[in-house]
Design a protein around this motif. Structure first.
Motif, short mmCIF file in Angstrom:
data_model
loop_
_atom_site.label_atom_id
_atom_site.label_comp_id
_atom_site.label_asym_id
_atom_site.label_seq_id
_atom_site.Cartn_x
_atom_site.Cartn_y
_atom_site.Cartn_z
N TRP A 20 -20.60 -74.86 65.74
CA TRP A 20 -20.74 -73.75 64.80
C TRP A 20 -20.27 -72.46 65.45
CZ3 TRP A 20 -21.73 -73.77 59.78
CH2 TRP A 20 -22.45 -74.83 59.21
N TYR A 68 -19.45 -68.14 64.51
CA TYR A 68 -19.69 -67.04 63.56
C TYR A 68 -18.78 -65.89 63.92
CZ TYR A 68 -22.40 -63.31 61.20
OH TYR A 68 -22.82 -62.25 60.42
N TRP A 72 -19.76 -68.02 58.90
CA TRP A 72 -19.95 -69.17 59.77
C TRP A 72 -18.93 -70.24 59.44
CZ3 TRP A 72 -22.99 -69.62 63.94
CH2 TRP A 72 -24.02 -68.70 64.10
N VAL A 103 -17.22 -75.00 56.17
CA VAL A 103 -17.72 -76.28 55.69
C VAL A 103 -18.39 -76.09 54.33
CG1 VAL A 103 -19.09 -78.28 56.31
CG2 VAL A 103 -18.11 -76.86 58.08
N PRO A 146 -20.95 -76.95 51.43
CA PRO A 146 -22.32 -77.46 51.53
C PRO A 146 -22.39 -78.97 51.34
CG PRO A 146 -22.29 -75.48 50.21
CD PRO A 146 -20.86 -75.79 50.54
N ARG A 200 -21.80 -80.87 54.44
CA ARG A 200 -22.57 -80.46 55.61
C ARG A 200 -23.45 -81.61 56.07
NH1 ARG A 200 -23.44 -75.04 52.52
NH2 ARG A 200 -21.66 -73.93 53.32
N GLY A 248 -26.10 -83.29 57.45
CA GLY A 248 -27.42 -82.91 57.93
C GLY A 248 -27.47 -81.41 58.12
N THR A 249 -28.29 -80.96 59.02
CA THR A 249 -28.31 -79.54 59.32
C THR A 249 -28.42 -79.35 60.81
OG1 THR A 249 -30.65 -79.64 58.87
CG2 THR A 249 -29.25 -78.74 57.14
N PRO A 250 -27.67 -78.44 61.29
CA PRO A 250 -27.66 -78.18 62.72
C PRO A 250 -28.81 -77.26 63.10
CG PRO A 250 -26.13 -76.75 61.63
CD PRO A 250 -26.83 -77.53 60.56
N VAL A 303 -29.46 -67.78 67.92
CA VAL A 303 -28.03 -67.50 67.82
C VAL A 303 -27.57 -66.94 69.17
CG1 VAL A 303 -26.29 -66.21 66.61
CG2 VAL A 303 -28.26 -67.09 65.38
N MET A 347 -38.86 -65.04 66.52
CA MET A 347 -37.55 -64.42 66.72
C MET A 347 -37.53 -62.95 66.33
SD MET A 347 -35.13 -67.38 65.21
CE MET A 347 -33.71 -66.32 65.31
N ALA A 377 -28.87 -60.18 64.95
CA ALA A 377 -29.21 -61.58 65.13
C ALA A 377 -29.85 -62.16 63.86
CB ALA A 377 -30.17 -61.74 66.32
N LEU A 410 -29.31 -61.15 60.76
CA LEU A 410 -28.25 -61.34 59.76
C LEU A 410 -27.51 -62.65 60.03
CD1 LEU A 410 -26.55 -60.17 57.41
CD2 LEU A 410 -25.03 -59.22 59.16
N GLU A 411 -27.16 -62.89 61.31
CA GLU A 411 -26.47 -64.12 61.67
C GLU A 411 -27.32 -65.34 61.30
OE1 GLU A 411 -24.84 -64.53 65.70
OE2 GLU A 411 -24.24 -62.43 65.55
N TRP A 412 -28.61 -65.21 61.60
CA TRP A 412 -29.56 -66.31 61.35
C TRP A 412 -29.61 -66.62 59.85
CZ3 TRP A 412 -31.86 -69.84 64.14
CH2 TRP A 412 -33.10 -70.39 63.77
N GLU A 444 -27.34 -65.82 57.53
CA GLU A 444 -26.03 -66.31 57.08
C GLU A 444 -25.85 -67.77 57.48
OE1 GLU A 444 -23.94 -64.88 55.22
OE2 GLU A 444 -23.76 -62.72 55.58
N TRP A 445 -26.36 -68.10 58.66
CA TRP A 445 -26.15 -69.44 59.16
C TRP A 445 -26.93 -70.47 58.33
CZ3 TRP A 445 -29.26 -72.95 62.18
CH2 TRP A 445 -28.53 -74.04 62.63
N TRP A 446 -28.21 -70.19 58.08
CA TRP A 446 -28.99 -71.14 57.28
C TRP A 446 -28.45 -71.21 55.85
CZ3 TRP A 446 -31.91 -74.80 59.16
CH2 TRP A 446 -32.44 -74.65 60.44
N ASN A 447 -27.91 -70.09 55.40
CA ASN A 447 -27.31 -70.11 54.07
C ASN A 447 -26.08 -71.01 54.06
OD1 ASN A 447 -27.31 -69.40 51.37
ND2 ASN A 447 -25.94 -67.64 51.69
N ALA A 448 -25.31 -70.97 55.17
CA ALA A 448 -24.14 -71.85 55.27
C ALA A 448 -24.58 -73.31 55.36
CB ALA A 448 -23.31 -71.47 56.50
N VAL A 449 -25.71 -73.54 56.02
CA VAL A 449 -26.20 -74.90 56.20
C VAL A 449 -26.77 -75.46 54.89
CG1 VAL A 449 -28.01 -76.27 57.32
CG2 VAL A 449 -26.68 -74.63 58.66
N TRP A 450 -27.59 -74.66 54.27
CA TRP A 450 -28.28 -75.16 53.08
C TRP A 450 -27.42 -75.06 51.82
CZ3 TRP A 450 -33.09 -71.97 54.82
CH2 TRP A 450 -33.84 -72.73 55.75
N GLY A 451 -26.48 -74.10 51.86
CA GLY A 451 -25.62 -73.93 50.70
C GLY A 451 -26.39 -73.56 49.45
N ASN A 475 -25.78 -56.95 54.19
CA ASN A 475 -26.34 -56.11 55.24
C ASN A 475 -26.18 -54.64 54.84
OD1 ASN A 475 -27.11 -54.88 57.60
ND2 ASN A 475 -25.26 -55.45 58.73
#
Ligand SMILES: [Zn+2]
Lengths: 104, 865
Positions: free
Chosen positions: A54, A56, A64, A82, A84, A87, A89-91, A96, B587, B611, B613-615, B617-624, B631
């Motif tokens: 991953w 960013y 991301w 990627v 959704p 995707r 699973g989930t990483p 960060v 965190m 950090a 914001l990144e967090w 955005e990242w979970w949003n990318a993961v969960w979709g 921001n």
């Protein structure tokens, strides 16, 4: 680290513009055992070879994406945002992480 | 000493420049280097050597060797032969006890003793053991080159600049210029870098003097341009670094007056200096003959030219007095002279290519190492690739070690042929190991002048050829670089809030928090804290991270990110939230206000904004999920008006109903404040009735001024970060990163109420369940000191019997409570109201009592009033 990374939005940029959240891992689906949980949180494959990671674009488009990088040469074979649905699973990076500052 | 003006010289003889050397004025011309001007003024000894403190003079005149290192304007180890003169520069010699002409430490050269042979510090200084502190003190005082002023302030600003180049040409000699021109004509953007002086070139950006320090992956070439470090990214790199003239190894080869041909040529042609009266030339290539011709033309008498390609010479010995050359003996024939030009051939300067991945091969025909297998994206042109290098070096025909004086292989580290032979005799049979043991090639010249001679000597002693011995690994940086340059300002700008200038006008003492500048206080931290309790205060909290989370899934998104519940939240209500990682670690924390069904306004800590914001955005990318995250940190300013009279101040600024029924604790409201559209959050980090106002940044000063005006009749005071820290500690509110670390979780940080473990899933849930299962171990608790002494943050918590069992994370004197209070991590067994423990204070122990509820207003009556 000083290689270039091809942001799917912005094109090739200095690696220092990005933060890396490490290799793509799979988050357990439901209540994991302690063993499953610790292996998800603490264990990484850490391959000497091509690894999916991953990234960013922190100092750019703030998106991301995933990259396939050869950990031996830092050659980045491909990068992609990627969808959704694909995707796997989930990483789960612990936090960060910021890439190490380069020597110069 | 100066010759008549000549075409092509670097000097502008119409413009004089004056600097001081060791306190005396030295006159120079524009175009001189400090070294050339000193030489022209008659200076011959330029430094004392590293180990033996032998006098050394100009050798290469091209910034390669260590012989001319001096301290210029407080910066040590400047190679003055390549440092342009500047008006009023203060130049001093270094590595000297006394003066360059009389250096007390030259005894190490005469006596030798335990301090000189190679590896002595591995062998000699270890016995007797009790004496080591004495050895160490002495070694530290004599080791190293140059002195730093421990109390010095920053003399120079260094910067880092990121640059791109279609084509980057390294080296501005003939081949480099041709390559630059060709690429420029083809319409490409070309940058040319050279260590010395380069004439302008049409269509090419010239960076000179500038040193390319290495070639990294991705075509990264950092260039040291004095005060700026350019990080060039080049699509194509052309290496035209040319060759480096090599010295010869014979007794006395380091005497002042022994020089390389190009150094002599520069003195004459660039700076119009007659280098000597009488010269001898010993050479293995044309360069020596050319130097002889130049010298003749400059009026120097040539006492002899020995071309080793044609003549068989068995022995060369240079002799001097006081370290300065007086004569040369060639096979017993003595020639008096004050200059000896030695030319040991030219070695391609392949280091950058080698770093980039090229192989290096020995070419026995030409007697040099040639780079091959040049990697993609890099081109080697000119003599660095071996072009134009004639068979220069015959098998060394003379005996370098005649026992008639020290023969230096490495002038940087004072390594002699004897040292290398000794290393071989001791079994260091690999050149890489011998390098580490003898430190040959590890000095300031980075092997430029000693790599090839050491390999030659090694080959001869081992009765192998150079190809078998091989080279040592070339590593960056190729040229020494000041630490200041590497630590130069990166592109991480400092941040100021929209109210910054008002803080300065109000006399704020500013401090750094992350990249932000914030008021520490306005001069009276305790008084400022007290005025919040007594009446009303105002603090600028624009640095808080601020995000809008919007979309049909936003409530569910936050439910999965935070341990709290959000789905049941009513619009215009606020909740405190703590972000956890999946390992259950804290965190960040902040407040979450629900603005409408699909919109949340999330604040984070000031330093955690990026950090978080990144967090998100990242979970949003993961969960979709169907969520947008925006921001708005920089776009919105924020201030907190707090104190029992805050409501009265606010009433003067807005029309909305501010009664406790109209805007209750943890209510949010959109309203006009002093005519500015704002979001009011009724929260209370500092423990008193408080309103946090968020509004567009451009109105920062306006709103701030209006609040101060409105509050004047109530005695409003602005307060800074330090008073805020006192106030929040009185309420036992944690500071993430101060009271917590990367091991802390909400259960043990005494916030178990925040984790709704009955929720299906949230980030960190499983780990918190594990914590619960194993049982709580260390807990974050409040404490007050029995005798009122304030322990240091970080002080130890000690059990009777002095075993450390915990630590203090926060501590302050509370002027409101008239107590020393704080927070600490202690074992669960002690974490009960009223229990006590010891704390280290001022070298002794003091007793503290555990408090689990806020010190101030424990029931939150004031907050809710
Ligand atoms: Zn991007």
């Amino acid at each position: 680290m000083s290689f270039l990374l091809d942001c799917p939005n912005c094109g090739p940029r200095d690696v220092n513009e990005f933060s890396c959240a490490g290799e793509v891992t799979v988050r357990p689906k439901e209540s994991p055992t302690l063993r499953e949980l610790t292996s998800y949180i603490y264990f990484r494959r850490n391959v000497a070879g091509v690894q999916r990671e991953w990234w960013y674009h922190r100092q750019g488009c703030e998106v991301w994406f995933q990259a396939e990088r050869d950990t031996r040469t830092n050659e980045v074979l491909r990068t992609e945002i990627v969808e959704p649905s694909s995707r796997a699973g989930t990483p789960g990076p612990e936090a960060v992480a910021t890439p190490d500052a380069p020597a110069v | 000493m100066r010759l008549p003006a000549r075409p092509g010289e670097r000097l502008n003889r119409d413009r004089e420049v004056t600097f001081t050397y060791d306190g005396n004025a030295v006159r120079a011309f524009e175009g001189d280097t400090i070294g050339s001007a000193l030489y022209a003024s008659g200076q011959r000894i330029f430094s004392r050597s590293f180990k033996y403190h032998r006098p050394r003079g100009l050798l290469c005149c091209s910034g390669s060797c260590p012989n001319c290192m001096m301290t210029v304007d407080g910066v040590p180890n400047v190679r003055v032969c390549a440092e342009p003169v500047r008006e009023n520069a203060v130049v001093r010699p270094q590595n000297v006890w006394g003066s360059l002409e009389r250096d007390a430490l030259v005894v190490t050269d005469k006596l030798g003793g335990p301090f000189t042979p190679v590896g002595f510090y591995y062998r000699t200084m270890i016995r007797p053991r009790w004496a080591w502190p004495l050895y160490e003190k002495f070694l530290r005082s004599v080791a190293g080159l140059g002195k730093l002023d421990k109390h010095g302030t920053r003399a120079n600003r260094y910067d880092v600049e990121h640059r791109r180049a279609r084509v980057l040409v390294i080296g501005g000699g003939r081949a480099g210029r041709e390559a630059a021109q060709q690429h420029a004509v083809a319409g490409m953007q070309v940058v040319l870098v050279d260590e010395g002086f380069v004439d302008p070139l049409e269509g090419v950006e010239v960076v000179a003097p500038g040193r390319a320090l290495g070639i990294w992956e991705g075509g990264l070439v950092p260039v040291d341009a004095g005060r700026v470090l350019y990080r060039f990214r080049a699509e194509k790199i052309v290496v035209a670094t040319g060759t480096i003239e090599q010295p010869l190894v014979f007794p006395g080869n380091d005497l002042v007056g022994v020089m390389l041909p190009d150094g002599v040529r520069r003195l004459i042609e660039d700076w119009g200096i007659k280098p000597a009266e009488k010269a001898v030339v010993v050479t293995v290539d044309e360069a020596g003959r050319e130097a002889a011709a130049s010298l003749r033309e400059a009026g120097v008498e040539i006492a002899g030219v020995y071309d080793l390609r044609r003549e068989r010479v068995r022995e060369i010995v240079a002799r001097g007095r006081g370290g300065v050359l007086r004569s040369v003996e060639v096979d017993g024939r003595k020639l008096s002279c004050d200059l000896l030009v030695m030319s040991g051939g030219r070695q391609p300067a392949y280091s950058l290519l080698s770093q980039a991945g090229a192989r290096v091969e020995y070419d026995p025909g030409r007697g040099v190492f040639i780079p091959t297998d040049i990697p993609e994206g890099i081109e080697a042109v000119g003599s660095v690739a071996g072009e134009g290098l004639a068979g220069a070096v015959p098998a060394a025909s003379y005996n370098g070690a005649s026992g008639k004086g020290k023969c230096f292989v490495c002038v940087c580290e004072d390594v002699t042929d004897k040292d290398l032979k000794r290393a071989i005799a001791e079994g260091f049979d690999s050149i890489e190991l011998a390098k580490r043991y003898t430190t040959v090639t590890m000095g300031p010249c980075q092997g430029r002048l000693c790599h090839v001679p050491s390999i030659r000597l090694y080959a001869r002693e081992n009765e192998k050829d150079e190809a078998t011995i091989g080279t040592t690994t070339a590593r960056p940086p190729w040229a020494p670089v000041t630490l200041g340059l590497l630590a130069g300002r990166p592109h991480e700008p400092a941040q100021r809030t929209a109210i910054h200038h008002r803080h300065k006008e109000l006399g704020a003492k500013m401090m750094w928090t992350g990249t932000w500048r914030r008021p520490h206080s306005y001069g009276d931290p305790e008084g400022e804290a007290q005025s919040v309790h007594a009446s009303v205060g105002v603090i600028d909290v624009s640095t808080l991270g601020k995000m809008i989370v919007r979309g049909p899934d936003s409530a569910q998104f936050l439910e999965r990110l935070y341990p709290n519940r959000f789905g049941d939240m009513k619009p215009m209500r606020i909740r405190y939230g703590v972000l956890n990682s999946d390992a259950g670690r804290i965190m960040d924390d902040g407040t979450i206000a629900r603005l409408d069904d699909e919109t949340f306004y999330v604040t984070t800590t000031s330093t955690g904004a990026g950090a978080v914001l990144e967090w998100f955005e990242w979970w949003n990318a993961v969960w979709g999920m169907d969520v947008e995250i925006v921001n708005v940190t920089g776009g919105l300013a924020a201030v907190n008006v707090a104190g029992p009279r805050a409501r009265e101040v606010m009433r003067k600024l807005t029309d909305i109903d501010l009664s406790n029924e109209g805007l209750a604790y943890l209510d949010a409201r959109e309203a006009q404040i002093a005519g500015v559209p704002s979001l009011i959050l009724r929260i209370g980090f500092v423990g008193e009735l408080g309103y946090e106002l968020h509004f567009p940044s451009p109105y920062g000063e306006h709103v701030w001024n209006e609040i101060l005006d409105a509050g004047e009749e109530f005695g409003i005071r602005p307060f800074g970060l330090e008073p805020q820290r006192i106030l929040r500690l009185e309420k036992m509110h944690i500071l993430v990163g101060q009271d917590t670390d990367s091991e802390s979780n909400v259960l043990e940080a005494n916030m178990p109420w925040i984790a709704k473990l009955d929720k299906d899933d949230f980030v960190g849930k499983w780990s918190l369940e594990q914590v619960q299962e194993r049982g709580l171990q260390d807990l974050l608790v409040g404490f007050e000191m029995e005798d009122g002494k304030v322990p240091l943050e970080g002080a130890q918590v000690v059990l009777e019997g002095t075993r450390p069992i915990g630590r203090i994370t926060s501590s302050r004197w509370s002027p409101e409570l008239r107590k020393a209070i704080g927070m600490a991590w202690v074992p669960a067994a002690i974490a009960e109201e009223g229990k006590s423990f010891l704390v280290t204070v001022d070298g002794g122990f003091e007793r503290a009592t555990v408090r689990l509820r806020p010190f101030f207003d424990p029931d939150g009556e004031k907050l809710r009033s």
